[in-house]
Design an enzyme around this catalytic site. Structure first.
Site, mmCIF file in Angstrom:
data_model
loop_
_atom_site.group_PDB
_atom_site.id
_atom_site.type_symbol
_atom_site.label_atom_id
_atom_site.label_comp_id
_atom_site.label_asym_id
_atom_site.label_seq_id
_atom_site.Cartn_x
_atom_site.Cartn_y
_atom_site.Cartn_z
ATOM 1 N N GLU A 171 29.115 14.176 24.911
ATOM 2 C CA GLU A 171 28.877 15.426 25.415
ATOM 3 C C GLU A 171 28.040 16.257 24.129
ATOM 4 O O GLU A 171 28.664 17.128 23.736
ATOM 5 C CB GLU A 171 30.202 16.304 25.712
ATOM 6 C CG GLU A 171 30.740 15.576 27.101
ATOM 7 C CD GLU A 171 31.828 16.684 27.796
ATOM 8 O OE1 GLU A 171 32.013 17.850 27.218
ATOM 9 O OE2 GLU A 171 32.163 16.291 28.767
ATOM 10 N N GLU A 382 34.256 10.648 32.069
ATOM 11 C CA GLU A 382 35.176 11.757 32.257
ATOM 12 C C GLU A 382 35.282 12.329 33.707
ATOM 13 O O GLU A 382 34.052 12.787 34.089
ATOM 14 C CB GLU A 382 35.035 12.898 31.391
ATOM 15 C CG GLU A 382 35.646 12.700 29.957
ATOM 16 C CD GLU A 382 35.542 13.718 28.952
ATOM 17 O OE1 GLU A 382 35.451 14.968 29.519
ATOM 18 O OE2 GLU A 382 35.209 13.584 27.993
HETATM 19 C C1 PNW Z 1 34.879 18.000 28.109
HETATM 20 N N1 PNW Z 1 32.573 23.954 29.164
HETATM 21 O O1 PNW Z 1 35.087 19.185 27.362
HETATM 22 C C2 PNW Z 1 35.542 16.962 26.745
HETATM 23 O O2 PNW Z 1 34.687 15.930 26.841
HETATM 24 C C3 PNW Z 1 36.853 16.806 26.843
HETATM 25 O O3 PNW Z 1 37.386 16.575 25.376
HETATM 26 C C4 PNW Z 1 37.899 17.900 27.517
HETATM 27 O O4 PNW Z 1 39.107 17.810 27.290
HETATM 28 C C5 PNW Z 1 37.242 17.946 29.047
HETATM 29 O O5 PNW Z 1 35.749 18.044 29.159
HETATM 30 C C6 PNW Z 1 37.825 19.017 29.678
HETATM 31 O O6 PNW Z 1 37.378 20.149 29.254
HETATM 32 C C7 PNW Z 1 34.436 20.223 27.996
HETATM 33 O O7 PNW Z 1 32.765 25.070 28.582
HETATM 34 C C8 PNW Z 1 35.004 21.642 27.468
HETATM 35 O O8 PNW Z 1 31.662 23.948 29.939
HETATM 36 C C9 PNW Z 1 34.131 22.876 27.885
HETATM 37 C C10 PNW Z 1 33.019 22.626 28.704
HETATM 38 C C11 PNW Z 1 32.563 21.378 29.122
HETATM 39 C C12 PNW Z 1 33.410 20.003 28.753
#
Ligand code: PNW
Length: 483
Positions: A171, A382
């Protein structure tokens, strides 16, 4: 609700990968052991107010010390693949020489997985940049991309004989825009165009490492992108249509186009042309030849998908997701040059993150990738949901909402496969409850419940459901009533 139409039994291809995912900083703890030094997340999470409840990853799930038992549990739950990340500050703590003691942990992990018949799926960068590199500018410094290649090579030299799948970045959208434009994530910088600069250097790091590991014989290379499905609030309002185009540009095409087409999207370059970095147009950081490096062929695309977005170009207060917790309840978009864009609620059910449950978006995303980009094998690296899971009086965790979520998202994947999209696997986020970044331990994504006071692991009902799915490769028929 999934509606009145009965959901029939669906079967996935016999070799479909049933995986579970984690990331180093979110589960390992043991942050000062065996030579590890701080990452940007150690620093950030210790800043008062940066993370909900001032939580940090110092202990997390103590996975560093409980790894063999955790791997045994993964095997019990039927995982055929495990997606984990390697902590850069364990392997090259000061961006200097290799730290054998830190690397040894991953050596043991890989052997443990293989001895249980679980295929390792390795991510090199899931956000734990060594703090020493951030002190030198972090991802806004081009040199970080070269340091990443050195680190990638050290990991590959140690594990290349046993790990079939190598993904560079998890990401990069989050690393770049949440880290350097919005400051919601480490290193917490709110520097607008710095996010674009960081994004370019992350992509460059991906391309340089892909080339290098390819030369060293890596079997299967790729990365994981978090992509969205932007729908204009009012498709007949040009302001909303333009806002949705901007979000598609900065969330999706800013990463997909350099990798698959060797160029940044021209509309994004126009939207951001006036943004400067160190008093020069940000685009000056892109050098001749960079896009050739970034577009180095890959073998697999990892897609992380939780939800799409309704998108508006007008100020709105009925917002969800990013910005919904802003005091004014007006989403301040983390997208450089498109800060005015808002993400209105469309009244869909929400998870505990306040994220919309929107399985049809996943189907549309997979179709779009198939239509617009070269046909690569796709793995959902994911998908998952946070809910307010609690141990009941019998010490069990009953989480029907998570089962319904996964059932719906997997039916969307299955539909795309039936329509010819080459989806080969699914990694549930996450194997266990863990440190959920800016939300600390308050949000639980796990199939396995973690009681942080005792570190006791309790598989939730969704874990048994998922184990059954991994064993049978099919989702049972149900009448859609959700009961
Ligand atoms: C992803 N947003 O994180 C990550 O790859 C993981 O480590 C995480 O635990 C999972 O998704 C759930 O959140 C994100 O704010 C964190 O848009 C924040 C965002 C998107 C993805």
């Amino acid at each position: 609700t999934t509606g009145a139409v009965p959901a029939t039994r669906v079967s996935f291809p016999h070799d479909f990968v049933w995986g579970m995912a984690t990331a180093s900083y979110q589960i390992e703890g043991a942050v000062a052991e065996d030579g590890r030094t701080p990452s940007i997340w150690d620093t950030f999470s210790h800043l008062p107010g940066a993370v909900l409840n001032d939580d940090n990853g110092d202990v997390a799930c103590e996975h560093y010390h409980r790894m063999p038992a955790d791997v045994a549990l993964l095997a019990d739950l039927g995982a055929t693949s495990y997606r984990f990340s390697v902590a850069w500050p364990r392997v090259r703590p000061d961006a200097g020489p290799v730290n054998a003691a830190g690397l040894a942990f991953y050596d043991r992990l890989v052997d443990e997985l293989l001895s249980h018949g679980i295929a390792p799926w390795l991510t090199l960068y899931h956000w734990d940049l060594p703090q020493v590199l951030e002190d030198a500018g972090g991802w806004t410094n081009r040199d970080t991309a070269h340091r990443f290649v050195e680190y990638a090579v050290s990991v590959h030299e140690a594990l290349g004989d046993r790990v079939p799948t190598w993904t560079t970045l998890n990401e990069p959208w989050c690393s770049a825009f949440l880290g350097y434009s919005a400051g919601h994530h480490a290193p917490g910088r709110q520097e607008g165009a710095a996010g674009l600069v960081a994004g370019h250097h992350l992509l460059l790091a991906h391309g340089l490492a892909t080339r290098e590991l390819r030369d060293r014989g890596a079997d299967r290379l790729g990365l994981s992108l978090n992509l969205t499905v932007p729908d204009p609030s009012d498709p007949s309002d040009p302001v909303d249509v333009d806002a949705a185009r901007r979000i598609d540009g900065l969330h999706n095409r800013f990463f997909l186009d350099p990798i698959f087409r060797g160029s940044y999207p021209s509309d994004v370059l126009e939207d951001t042309a006036a943004l400067t970095w160190q008093d020069r147009p940000w685009l000056d950081v892109v050098r001749d030849g960079d896009l050739d490096v970034i577009s180095a062929p890959i073998d697999v695309l990892g897609v992380n998908y939780y939800h799409g977005n309704e998108v508006s170009g007008h100020p709105r207060t009925d917002v969800v997701g990013i910005g919904a917790d802003h005091p004014a309840r007006v989403a301040l978009s983390p997208f450089p040059g498109s800060e005015h864009v808002t993400f209105p609620s469309r009244g869909l059910p929400l998870t505990d993150m306040g994220w919309e449950i929107q399985p049809d978006g996943l189907h549309r995303l997979l179709r779009r990738l198939h239509d617009d980009y070269p046909h690569l094998p796709i793995h959902l690296t994911e998908t998952g949901a946070a809910f307010d899971d609690r141990l009941d009086d019998e010490g069990r965790v009953h989480d029907p909402d998570r089962i319904a979520f996964l059932d719906a998202y997997l039916r969307a994947v299955h539909q795309a496969i039936e329509e010819g999209v080459d989806v080969r696997g699914f990694f549930q986020w996450s194997f266990c409850d863990n440190f959920e970044w800016a939300f600390g331990y308050a949000k639980r994504f796990g199939l396995v419940h973690v009681d942080y006071a005792t570190q006791r692991r309790t598989p939730k009902s969704s874990a048994y459901w998922y184990a059954d799915l991994a064993r049978t490769g099919s989702l049972p028929a149900h009448d859609g009533s959700g009961g």
